[in-house]
Design a protein around this motif. Structure first.
Motif, PDB file in Angstrom:
ATOM      1  N   GLY A  31       0.807  -1.216   0.000  1.00 27.80           N
ATOM      2  CA  GLY A  31       0.000   0.000   0.000  1.00 27.80           C
ATOM      3  C   GLY A  31       0.841   1.267   0.000  1.00 27.80           C
ATOM      4  O   GLY A  31       0.645   2.149  -0.854  1.00 27.80           O
ATOM      5  N   PRO A  32       1.797   1.415   0.910  1.00 29.20           N
ATOM      6  CA  PRO A  32       2.631   2.621   0.896  1.00 29.20           C
ATOM      7  C   PRO A  32       3.437   2.784  -0.393  1.00 29.20           C
ATOM      8  O   PRO A  32       3.620   3.901  -0.884  1.00 29.20           O
TER       9      PRO A  32
ATOM     10  N   GLN B 178       0.970   4.001  -3.016  1.00 29.15           N
ATOM     11  CA  GLN B 178       0.568   5.384  -2.771  1.00 29.15           C
ATOM     12  C   GLN B 178       1.672   6.353  -3.178  1.00 29.15           C
ATOM     13  O   GLN B 178       1.406   7.409  -3.758  1.00 29.15           O
TER      14      GLN B 178
ATOM     15  N   GLY C 282       1.478   9.264  -6.064  1.00 29.28           N
ATOM     16  CA  GLY C 282       1.382  10.503  -5.311  1.00 29.28           C
ATOM     17  C   GLY C 282       1.171  11.750  -6.136  1.00 29.28           C
ATOM     18  O   GLY C 282       0.433  12.647  -5.729  1.00 29.28           O
TER      19      GLY C 282
ATOM     20  N   VAL D 246      -5.927   9.891  -6.549  1.00 30.32           N
ATOM     21  CA  VAL D 246      -5.439   8.704  -5.838  1.00 30.32           C
ATOM     22  C   VAL D 246      -6.604   7.964  -5.183  1.00 30.32           C
ATOM     23  O   VAL D 246      -6.671   6.732  -5.209  1.00 30.32           O
TER      24      VAL D 246
ATOM     25  N   SER E  13      -7.428   4.179  -6.441  1.00 34.59           N
ATOM     26  CA  SER E  13      -7.317   3.082  -5.466  1.00 34.59           C
ATOM     27  C   SER E  13      -8.659   2.412  -5.231  1.00 34.59           C
ATOM     28  O   SER E  13      -8.736   1.184  -5.116  1.00 34.59           O
TER      29      SER E  13
ATOM     30  N   VAL F 262      -3.729   1.933   0.053  1.00 29.02           N
ATOM     31  CA  VAL F 262      -3.639   3.274  -0.514  1.00 29.02           C
ATOM     32  C   VAL F 262      -4.861   4.097  -0.115  1.00 29.02           C
ATOM     33  O   VAL F 262      -4.749   5.260   0.304  1.00 29.02           O
TER      34      VAL F 262
ATOM     35  N   THR G 129      -5.285   7.753   2.589  1.00 29.28           N
ATOM     36  CA  THR G 129      -5.621   8.894   1.739  1.00 29.28           C
ATOM     37  C   THR G 129      -7.014   9.411   2.064  1.00 29.28           C
ATOM     38  O   THR G 129      -7.257  10.630   2.068  1.00 29.28           O
TER      39      THR G 129
ATOM     40  N   LEU H 145       1.551  13.755  -2.982  1.00 30.95           N
ATOM     41  CA  LEU H 145       1.665  12.894  -1.812  1.00 30.95           C
ATOM     42  C   LEU H 145       3.134  12.489  -1.636  1.00 30.95           C
ATOM     43  O   LEU H 145       3.881  12.408  -2.604  1.00 30.95           O
TER      44      LEU H 145
ATOM     45  N   ALA I  65       0.139   7.054   6.420  1.00 23.60           N
ATOM     46  CA  ALA I  65       0.413   5.813   5.693  1.00 23.60           C
ATOM     47  C   ALA I  65       1.231   4.852   6.552  1.00 23.60           C
ATOM     48  O   ALA I  65       0.964   3.648   6.596  1.00 23.60           O
TER      49      ALA I  65
END
Length: 408
Positions: A54-55, A58, A62, A69, A73, A106, A110, A185, A323
């Protein structure tokens, strides 16, 4: 608040998907002619993908901005569940769980950041609580409905339910969420740099230890209740879930009125530790059910002041910290489940697990207090540690919705 509610609807889909899969394992293993233990890796795959992929995803997305985003997602999460519902074999199903977990990893941080921006600093706590409430409603409403549906029409229908909820959230968000002016991001380097910030690292470590205790023990709630003579296990699950929903929604308005998230975090960790210890000693439903409600309420409400503290670092840094904190939640739950299983395999009685979990909650409290104490020594008479000053009302210079209406 309608736009924030749409984010909560997406969180409802994520919560249902994440917590329902365990109940589908017998049907899935039966159809694909595998063991339930092997099918159980679907739960692990989702959690690990959420926490680790996920990070990464993301950060890669970003520069699209917060709104895009969210939409990308949520679309990936919805399509992954649709593909899972149509999966021809276990390997294909596992692949869809990787995508769904990463997309959820993500979307959730967010969505929390977007809710904070839409509501403004003066209503940040309430907005975060609404999004978290959607996630907790997934456990107490979405999971039972999904499992009931699966019991009548098969496990695939449960994934179609999640697909439908996700699609509705995506449609509403694409129509009603405003464009948001924002800095990109944070990148992976910026996220890693956040761990060098003591306030962020202490908060993330606190979250990890708290979820080892709370979500780790939840994995074994049914055998714990059976050992304690709590009556039908399903009733205990409902009590825990209802407590979680009430705690999720109640903590936001409280935090807006009394903006001291560090103090509230300490109180919730104390309540969690005491409730888990009491569950380990109590017997019978009339003693256990109130304690289960306190556990659920304290465990879920804990997330909101943690997010509030991290977002106070500013839009870009706050998004990176959220995150990391979101990943810590799933890593902690997975680690807690693994430790609980190892303890049971080593001969620990199920009714002793809550006492061990209480010890983990005490460790989380100690980490939180140690970080708060160091902050107090460093900042002297500044605002209480762990509860940074909330920025004054008004649009952020770095991130703000375009043409924001007075009441989003």
């Amino acid at each position: 608040m309608l736009r924030v509610i749409l984010l909560a609807l997406g969180a409802l889909a994520v919560g249902t998907d994440a917590y329902m899969t365990a109940g589908l394992l017998p049907q899935i293993s039966g159809e694909f002619r595998g063991s339930t233990a092997a099918a159980g890796q679907l739960v692990t795959v989702f959690a690990v993908s959420y926490a680790l992929l996920g990070p990464l995803a993301q950060a890669a997305l970003g520069r699209l901005g917060v709104r895009r985003v969210l939409l990308v997602s949520l679309a990936a999460f919805t399509l992954a569940n649709a593909a899972g519902a149509a999966a021809p074999d276990a390997v294909s199903l596992a692949g869809t769980r990787v995508v769904a977990g990463a997309a959820a990893g993500v979307f959730m941080p967010t969505a929390a950041a977007a809710a904070s921006l839409l509501a403004g600093p003066e209503r940040r706590g309430r907005a975060l609580a609404v999004v978290l409430g959607g996630l907790s409603c997934g456990t107490v409403l979405g999971v039972p409905v999904g499992l009931l549906l699966a019991g009548h029409t098969g496990w695939r229908s449960a994934l179609w339910l999640v697909t439908g909820i996700g699609a509705a959230a995506h449609l509403g968000a694409s129509l009603l969420l405003p464009p948001m002016d924002s800095a990109p991001l944070p990148s992976l380097a910026e996220r890693a740099a956040q761990l060098k910030d003591r306030r962020t690292s202490v908060a993330v470590l606190t979250t990890f230890c708290q979820t080892v205790a709370s979500l780790g023990l939840y994995t074994y709630l049914l055998p714990v209740l059976d050992a304690a003579g709590a009556g039908p296990g399903g009733a205990g699950l409902w009590v825990w879930g209802l407590g979680g929903v009430l705690g999720s929604f109640a903590v936001g308005p409280l935090l807006d009125r009394v903006p001291r998230p560090g103090l509230l975090t300490g109180l919730l960790l104390s309540a969690l530790a005491l409730a888990l210890a009491a569950i380990g000693l109590a017997r019978g439903p009339w003693w256990l059910w109130p304690l289960l409600a306190v556990w659920g309420a304290a465990g879920w409400a804990f997330v909101v002041p943690q997010q509030h503290r991290l977002l106070a670092a500013g839009p870009a840094r706050g998004a990176a910290a959220l995150a990391l904190n979101s990943s810590a939640t799933y890593l902690g739950g997975s680690a807690g489940a693994a430790l609980g299983g190892a303890a049971l395999a080593a001969g620990l009685a199920p009714h002793d697990l809550p006492l061990a979990a209480s010890g983990c909650a005490v460790v989380a409290l100690a980490v939180h207090l140690a970080g708060a104490g160091r902050g107090a020594r460093r900042h002297g008479a500044q605002p209480p540690p762990g509860c940074p000053a909330v920025p004054p009302p008004g649009p952020s210079s770095a991130v703000r919705p375009r043409n924001r209406s007075p009441d989003p």
